[in-house]
Design a protein around this motif. Sequence first.
Motif, PDB file in Angstrom:
ATOM      1  N   ASP A 124     -33.349  -8.043 -20.793  1.00 21.04           N
ATOM      2  CA  ASP A 124     -31.964  -7.932 -20.343  1.00 21.04           C
ATOM      3  C   ASP A 124     -31.267  -6.833 -21.137  1.00 21.04           C
ATOM      4  O   ASP A 124     -31.313  -6.826 -22.368  1.00 21.04           O
ATOM      5  CB  ASP A 124     -31.259  -9.279 -20.542  1.00 21.04           C
ATOM      6  N   LEU A 125     -30.624  -5.909 -20.452  1.00 18.35           N
ATOM      7  CA  LEU A 125     -30.006  -4.778 -21.157  1.00 18.35           C
ATOM      8  C   LEU A 125     -28.853  -5.222 -22.040  1.00 18.35           C
ATOM      9  O   LEU A 125     -28.649  -4.688 -23.134  1.00 18.35           O
ATOM     10  CB  LEU A 125     -29.500  -3.740 -20.152  1.00 18.35           C
ATOM     11  N   ASP A 126     -28.079  -6.186 -21.567  1.00 23.26           N
ATOM     12  CA  ASP A 126     -26.906  -6.615 -22.341  1.00 23.26           C
ATOM     13  C   ASP A 126     -27.255  -7.657 -23.398  1.00 23.26           C
ATOM     14  O   ASP A 126     -26.665  -7.653 -24.478  1.00 23.26           O
ATOM     15  CB  ASP A 126     -25.847  -7.201 -21.399  1.00 23.26           C
ATOM     16  N   ALA A 127     -28.168  -8.536 -23.078  1.00 22.03           N
ATOM     17  CA  ALA A 127     -28.510  -9.621 -24.020  1.00 22.03           C
ATOM     18  C   ALA A 127     -30.018  -9.801 -24.065  1.00 22.03           C
ATOM     19  O   ALA A 127     -30.552 -10.794 -23.555  1.00 22.03           O
ATOM     20  CB  ALA A 127     -27.820 -10.911 -23.594  1.00 22.03           C
ATOM     21  N   PRO A 128     -30.730  -8.845 -24.638  1.00 15.86           N
ATOM     22  CA  PRO A 128     -32.192  -8.971 -24.702  1.00 15.86           C
ATOM     23  C   PRO A 128     -32.607 -10.026 -25.733  1.00 15.86           C
ATOM     24  O   PRO A 128     -31.790 -10.484 -26.531  1.00 15.86           O
ATOM     25  CB  PRO A 128     -32.636  -7.580 -25.159  1.00 15.86           C
ATOM     26  N   ARG A 129     -33.870 -10.393 -25.691  1.00 22.34           N
ATOM     27  CA  ARG A 129     -34.424 -11.224 -26.743  1.00 22.34           C
ATOM     28  C   ARG A 129     -34.375 -10.439 -28.054  1.00 22.34           C
ATOM     29  O   ARG A 129     -34.339  -9.200 -28.060  1.00 22.34           O
ATOM     30  CB  ARG A 129     -35.864 -11.624 -26.400  1.00 22.34           C
ATOM     31  N   ILE A 130     -34.394 -11.153 -29.176  1.00 16.38           N
ATOM     32  CA  ILE A 130     -34.124 -10.499 -30.450  1.00 16.38           C
ATOM     33  C   ILE A 130     -35.255  -9.556 -30.861  1.00 16.38           C
ATOM     34  O   ILE A 130     -35.014  -8.423 -31.275  1.00 16.38           O
ATOM     35  CB  ILE A 130     -33.862 -11.552 -31.553  1.00 16.38           C
ATOM     36  N   LEU A 131     -36.485 -10.008 -30.731  1.00 18.80           N
ATOM     37  CA  LEU A 131     -37.601  -9.203 -31.241  1.00 18.80           C
ATOM     38  C   LEU A 131     -38.123  -8.249 -30.170  1.00 18.80           C
ATOM     39  O   LEU A 131     -38.258  -8.614 -28.996  1.00 18.80           O
ATOM     40  CB  LEU A 131     -38.731 -10.103 -31.731  1.00 18.80           C
ATOM     41  N   GLY A 132     -38.469  -7.037 -30.616  1.00 23.73           N
ATOM     42  CA  GLY A 132     -38.790  -5.959 -29.697  1.00 23.73           C
ATOM     43  C   GLY A 132     -39.905  -6.283 -28.716  1.00 23.73           C
ATOM     44  O   GLY A 132     -39.751  -6.108 -27.498  1.00 23.73           O
ATOM     45  N   ALA A 133     -41.059  -6.754 -29.205  1.00 19.94           N
ATOM     46  CA  ALA A 133     -42.221  -6.952 -28.338  1.00 19.94           C
ATOM     47  C   ALA A 133     -41.962  -8.013 -27.281  1.00 19.94           C
ATOM     48  O   ALA A 133     -42.687  -8.080 -26.289  1.00 19.94           O
ATOM     49  CB  ALA A 133     -43.445  -7.329 -29.173  1.00 19.94           C
TER      50      ALA A 133
END
Lengths: 493, 185
Positions: free
Chosen positions: A201-210
Amino acid sequence: MTTTDDRTGAAPKPTGPVSKIDYSERIPNNVGLAEDRRLQRALEGWQPKFIDWWKTLGPALPTKDVYLRTAIAVGRDGWAHFAHVPMEEYRWGIFLAEQNPDRVVGFGKHKGEPAWQEVPGEHRADLMRLIVIQGDTEPASVEQQRVLGNTAPSLYDLRNLFQVNVEEGRHLWAMVYLLHAYFGREGREEAEQLLKRNSGDLDAPRILGAFNEETTDWLQFFMFTYFTDRDGKYQLGTLKESAFDPLARTCEFMLKEEAHHMFVGTTGVQRTVERTAELIKQHGTDDIWQFGGIPLSLIQKYLNFQFSVSMDLFGSEQSTNAGNYYSSGLKGRWQETRRKDDHVLLDDTRTMRHVEDGEIREKTVPTLSALNLDLRDEYVADCSNGVRRWNQALEDAGLEERLYLPHEGFNRRVGVYAQHHVSPQGEVLDDAAWDAQVEQWLPSPEDRAAVAELMVPHYGLGEFAGWITPPQTGINDQPVEFDYVHLAEEGVA
Amino acid sequence: MSDLSWVHEPNPTWDADKRRVVGSAPAGVFDLAYEDGAAIPGDWWACTSAGAVVGYGWLDATWGGDAEILLAVDAAARARGVGSFILERLEDEAAKRGLNYVYNTVRATHPDRDDLHDWLAVRGYRGGTGDTTLRKRVGAGSSRAVRVAPAATGGGTPYDPAGEGELAPGHEESGGYVDVDDHRY
């Protein structure tokens, strides 16, 4: 106004061995939830939101039921049973490993003190943060793998995907329980956020990159479960050592379930490599696209990618926070109790590599400052076991080609290599040299598209896609051609 | 201040400038104790004005995906936009590293914790009710263009080809299959 009660919540009081799980409750558990009505109501309020999330962002392929493993106990004896279960009716629950009333803190400045049954005020923010980070990864992978069922290479693999998915969902429950039980209103708010952030999600992605990278195909799924879920295994292994006993017991049981995810990754890649080796042997070339296989060179590219993004999950090699977590007793090292040192580390040093003047050099740093690197080293050694296993398949096929782990500095965005280009062999490169060669090392969109073309579903009993070999045995001693999944459409499987 | 510069320190060490700038903060703001010349963890940048260091920003990526940001402004240079300058640069640096979030933990011992909370809040940082940790989304879209690493001690059970032949799980009903520390896979 925030009261003390709001901030700390009502912690349950586990009472000795409670290995049997109470399935008569709306939320299966072995933490005596029925005796804490307030906590029970709070979690029952979260449950429909979880189900909504599962229906919206969980597996997209409609199924009637799936042959799933469900935990029934947490002890050393039998702890699970297998049955066909409609996935939406899977009994996600809260299971902690049995309590050891004599457990003491094993490391840091609280070493030797009784393990904590409540959250110490001074560590509240850090502990909640650790739990939120861990919790954020669990639903993320379910979201990443949402559409994979549409291209499953077999019912056997489809079942394994869904087993991983439901258990990642249960691991989310495990973290949400801790947030609700021990962190009051703030914990409940964080539990809500775990369903609001979404992978990619561009506005609220998951915290860790992978956990925001798209899982494009089944080869990436197998690489993900091998390399990225393995990071989760190692993080859980450090939290299993935590002085905060409910967190330690939660993570210990999660690790039991996590073993299946490792199995899916290890054997999934291995079966892909075995089929590739057969086709290379048969046709005398690595260019086996036309024969329905995945070239070994492309498997290496996928390996390079997933290994490097997973390495970033360990954070910077040196981290003050990681050292503080250790000294405070919040997060230990992998197999902490087996380490032959003082478990305090105040005077210890170690070497680490870094880039200086265009070269990779070593320097000596305090061990406490480099605990992320310590964990990453353990992880890398474990990863190499799988590569040896896959190379054994190549050797058995009589091939000379081998897979390998790329250099730790390859394709890194976090840590001491982040501002440098390093080849898979460990050579520091300038921008031009990197740009000229990167397509040899990482999968291009065209590579992924070519793999995607092979991803055609195979839902017939005992049927397998041509790019992967069948497993040696089925799940729970069932035959390989067992009806592991019944799809929603009648007559499809 | 409009003449601020942002200078990365590739191998940061504790020195007189850091002692001066960080030391100018009231007691309870930071918990940093290093000997002069000691290497310090994390990514550090100096903020300079007319050749003099007026502040520092540093970033601690404990896990890949978010990082703690910290900043210190020389007491003599406060209320001139130095803190905002450092905060924006740190957010840019985090985004360049593909990090999705940055956060700041307002220490319980900070003497101006309410002011700091509000200062961060108006710059887009959000937290829970207690607001001890405030987080902000930075950057957008972290997709990548996408020597054998050294074997360390431990690292699970070494692969043993002789042990092949029983790859499937399914013995959980009678225990077995899973040793928490030594997964076979």
